[in-house]
Design a protein around this motif. Sequence first.
Motif, PDB file in Angstrom:
ATOM      1  N   ASN A  21     112.498  -5.738  37.499  1.00  0.00           N
ATOM      2  CA  ASN A  21     111.120  -6.152  37.754  1.00  0.00           C
ATOM      3  C   ASN A  21     110.952  -6.697  39.162  1.00  0.00           C
ATOM      4  O   ASN A  21     109.888  -6.546  39.772  1.00  0.00           O
ATOM      5  CB  ASN A  21     110.695  -7.201  36.727  1.00  0.00           C
ATOM      6  CG  ASN A  21     110.488  -6.612  35.347  1.00  0.00           C
ATOM      7  OD1 ASN A  21     110.239  -5.420  35.211  1.00  0.00           O
ATOM      8  ND2 ASN A  21     110.607  -7.437  34.326  1.00  0.00           N
ATOM      9  N   ILE A  22     111.992  -7.335  39.702  1.00  0.00           N
ATOM     10  CA  ILE A  22     111.941  -7.805  41.090  1.00  0.00           C
ATOM     11  C   ILE A  22     111.822  -6.618  42.034  1.00  0.00           C
ATOM     12  O   ILE A  22     111.033  -6.630  42.996  1.00  0.00           O
ATOM     13  CB  ILE A  22     113.184  -8.656  41.408  1.00  0.00           C
ATOM     14  CG1 ILE A  22     113.175  -9.940  40.570  1.00  0.00           C
ATOM     15  CG2 ILE A  22     113.245  -8.996  42.884  1.00  0.00           C
ATOM     16  CD1 ILE A  22     114.420 -10.793  40.749  1.00  0.00           C
ATOM     17  N   LEU A  23     112.599  -5.569  41.787  1.00  0.00           N
ATOM     18  CA  LEU A  23     112.527  -4.372  42.636  1.00  0.00           C
ATOM     19  C   LEU A  23     111.158  -3.709  42.544  1.00  0.00           C
ATOM     20  O   LEU A  23     110.552  -3.365  43.573  1.00  0.00           O
ATOM     21  CB  LEU A  23     113.621  -3.388  42.223  1.00  0.00           C
ATOM     22  CG  LEU A  23     115.075  -3.802  42.448  1.00  0.00           C
ATOM     23  CD1 LEU A  23     116.005  -2.692  42.008  1.00  0.00           C
ATOM     24  CD2 LEU A  23     115.330  -4.147  43.900  1.00  0.00           C
TER      25      LEU A  23
ATOM     26  N   PHE B 299     122.002  -9.913  35.519  1.00  0.00           N
ATOM     27  CA  PHE B 299     121.049  -8.821  35.679  1.00  0.00           C
ATOM     28  C   PHE B 299     120.155  -8.673  34.447  1.00  0.00           C
ATOM     29  O   PHE B 299     119.117  -8.010  34.522  1.00  0.00           O
ATOM     30  CB  PHE B 299     121.792  -7.512  35.931  1.00  0.00           C
ATOM     31  CG  PHE B 299     122.393  -7.400  37.300  1.00  0.00           C
ATOM     32  CD1 PHE B 299     121.698  -6.783  38.333  1.00  0.00           C
ATOM     33  CD2 PHE B 299     123.655  -7.908  37.576  1.00  0.00           C
ATOM     34  CE1 PHE B 299     122.248  -6.669  39.596  1.00  0.00           C
ATOM     35  CE2 PHE B 299     124.219  -7.802  38.832  1.00  0.00           C
ATOM     36  CZ  PHE B 299     123.508  -7.180  39.852  1.00  0.00           C
ATOM     37  N   GLN B 300     120.539  -9.259  33.308  1.00  0.00           N
ATOM     38  CA  GLN B 300     119.752  -9.166  32.085  1.00  0.00           C
ATOM     39  C   GLN B 300     118.867 -10.386  31.852  1.00  0.00           C
ATOM     40  O   GLN B 300     118.239 -10.498  30.796  1.00  0.00           O
ATOM     41  CB  GLN B 300     120.679  -8.993  30.877  1.00  0.00           C
ATOM     42  CG  GLN B 300     121.572  -7.770  30.924  1.00  0.00           C
ATOM     43  CD  GLN B 300     122.357  -7.576  29.645  1.00  0.00           C
ATOM     44  OE1 GLN B 300     121.913  -7.952  28.561  1.00  0.00           O
ATOM     45  NE2 GLN B 300     123.548  -7.005  29.754  1.00  0.00           N
ATOM     46  N   TYR B 301     118.809 -11.294  32.801  1.00  0.00           N
ATOM     47  CA  TYR B 301     118.044 -12.529  32.622  1.00  0.00           C
ATOM     48  C   TYR B 301     116.554 -12.194  32.657  1.00  0.00           C
ATOM     49  O   TYR B 301     115.949 -12.038  33.718  1.00  0.00           O
ATOM     50  CB  TYR B 301     118.410 -13.517  33.729  1.00  0.00           C
ATOM     51  CG  TYR B 301     117.871 -14.911  33.509  1.00  0.00           C
ATOM     52  CD1 TYR B 301     118.182 -15.633  32.368  1.00  0.00           C
ATOM     53  CD2 TYR B 301     117.064 -15.519  34.466  1.00  0.00           C
ATOM     54  CE1 TYR B 301     117.694 -16.904  32.171  1.00  0.00           C
ATOM     55  CE2 TYR B 301     116.587 -16.801  34.289  1.00  0.00           C
ATOM     56  CZ  TYR B 301     116.900 -17.489  33.144  1.00  0.00           C
ATOM     57  OH  TYR B 301     116.419 -18.756  32.944  1.00  0.00           O
TER      58      TYR B 301
ATOM     59  N   THR C 109     108.581   6.715  35.210  1.00  0.00           N
ATOM     60  CA  THR C 109     108.970   5.747  34.184  1.00  0.00           C
ATOM     61  C   THR C 109     108.052   5.771  32.969  1.00  0.00           C
ATOM     62  O   THR C 109     108.521   5.577  31.835  1.00  0.00           O
ATOM     63  CB  THR C 109     108.986   4.331  34.769  1.00  0.00           C
ATOM     64  OG1 THR C 109     107.693   4.027  35.344  1.00  0.00           O
ATOM     65  CG2 THR C 109     110.053   4.213  35.851  1.00  0.00           C
ATOM     66  N   SER C 110     106.758   5.989  33.178  1.00  0.00           N
ATOM     67  CA  SER C 110     105.788   5.900  32.080  1.00  0.00           C
ATOM     68  C   SER C 110     105.079   7.208  31.780  1.00  0.00           C
ATOM     69  O   SER C 110     104.228   7.247  30.882  1.00  0.00           O
ATOM     70  CB  SER C 110     104.732   4.827  32.398  1.00  0.00           C
ATOM     71  OG  SER C 110     105.343   3.582  32.641  1.00  0.00           O
TER      72      SER C 110
ATOM     73  N   PHE D 130     106.402   1.193  30.116  1.00  0.00           N
ATOM     74  CA  PHE D 130     107.791   1.255  30.560  1.00  0.00           C
ATOM     75  C   PHE D 130     108.549   0.034  30.066  1.00  0.00           C
ATOM     76  O   PHE D 130     108.097  -1.104  30.231  1.00  0.00           O
ATOM     77  CB  PHE D 130     107.849   1.336  32.094  1.00  0.00           C
ATOM     78  CG  PHE D 130     109.222   1.140  32.658  1.00  0.00           C
ATOM     79  CD1 PHE D 130     110.245   2.029  32.379  1.00  0.00           C
ATOM     80  CD2 PHE D 130     109.502   0.051  33.483  1.00  0.00           C
ATOM     81  CE1 PHE D 130     111.516   1.853  32.892  1.00  0.00           C
ATOM     82  CE2 PHE D 130     110.762  -0.132  34.009  1.00  0.00           C
ATOM     83  CZ  PHE D 130     111.775   0.771  33.714  1.00  0.00           C
ATOM     84  N   ASP D 131     109.690   0.270  29.439  1.00  0.00           N
ATOM     85  CA  ASP D 131     110.543  -0.806  28.958  1.00  0.00           C
ATOM     86  C   ASP D 131     111.643  -1.053  29.987  1.00  0.00           C
ATOM     87  O   ASP D 131     112.540  -0.221  30.151  1.00  0.00           O
ATOM     88  CB  ASP D 131     111.158  -0.440  27.608  1.00  0.00           C
ATOM     89  CG  ASP D 131     111.924  -1.603  26.983  1.00  0.00           C
ATOM     90  OD1 ASP D 131     111.918  -2.698  27.579  1.00  0.00           O
ATOM     91  OD2 ASP D 131     112.514  -1.415  25.899  1.00  0.00           O
ATOM     92  N   PRO D 132     111.605  -2.163  30.722  1.00  0.00           N
ATOM     93  CA  PRO D 132     112.625  -2.391  31.761  1.00  0.00           C
ATOM     94  C   PRO D 132     114.022  -2.598  31.207  1.00  0.00           C
ATOM     95  O   PRO D 132     115.003  -2.488  31.938  1.00  0.00           O
ATOM     96  CB  PRO D 132     112.116  -3.644  32.486  1.00  0.00           C
ATOM     97  CG  PRO D 132     111.266  -4.345  31.488  1.00  0.00           C
ATOM     98  CD  PRO D 132     110.637  -3.270  30.654  1.00  0.00           C
TER      99      PRO D 132
END
Length: 348
Positions: free
Chosen positions: A155-157, A139-141, A189-190, A215-217
Amino acid sequence: MRAVIFKRITWCALLLIIVGTEAQAQRRGSTRRRTAAAADTTTQPSATPDNTVVNPATGNAVAPPPAGAPDATPLRPDGVGTPVVDTPRKSLRVDGITAKNSVRDRTPLPYDNIREDDKFWEKRIWEVIDIREKMNLPFQYNVEDENGVNQLFINILLNAIKTGEVEAFNPIDDRFSTPMTYAEIQTKTSGEERTVRSIDPVTGEEKMVTTRDEFDPRTIVQYKIKEVWVFDKEAAALKVRILGIAPMVSRINEDGSLRASIPLFWVYYPDLRPVLAKYDVYNQNNDAASMSWEDLFEMRFFSSFVVKENNAYNREIKDYIKDGVMRLLEGQAIKDKIFNKEQDLWQY
């Protein structure tokens, strides 16, 4: 006689040392004056007859903008205050031994049909996936593939919601009752958009631009999932269906302590399956043996802990157990109860 000669030699040596020191100081002073004069001549922009100014950093002639021209075009290609479009940067060469298939046309397998009359037993639970655990490191890739698409799960979501491939729902409840737009997610988020004054460093033009915080994912470290365990008496098997996924955001107190973690939005997982089937999951043991995100969820290749089961008071475990270790033990007891339910139905 020797003492007189020694004194004369000593005085001569001291005189030579003093004279040499003064000469050296004079040379250093003249060098500094020449350097300062050269710096003054180089820092002053030299104007040419055609009304151009020489840039002292590069030595190139630059034409200044006309005075009093409010509509002067900025010299920067992206402008000042204009958000730079973050377009995916595709790889121009084969990044590997062989070219990977860029056509993401994988379709997830449909679920087995479970009739209402065949549901012998059912249990609804809520779990949390913490990506800081070792099993959840995929999940952190946070890298980009050959097409320039970021592989971080959050980011995919967000990209699927932005492009309209899947619909987000407001976390006011977990029944997927209130749709939520991408603009509302951006606000959460932002922050709200605000208008600020910006000055172009090249043209000196002053503009009013609209901006918001970035926004920092990487701040998303937990995901909440809602799932149902059901025993199908026709297939004589215990099956699980994931209903929804929600990224969790942390709320911090003024002293820096964690106040609570709340869902950012909910996504209906059956609608998300076709999107997750298009993205590969990072395999830290073998880059050639990859699977999709849909495979990861369906094959349960993640670690999670139970935070709630369906109960009469609609309470989470934290509402009636305050100790953190005891919460984990209570969640594990719920998992064991589900596992033992299937085992107790068999006779050996």
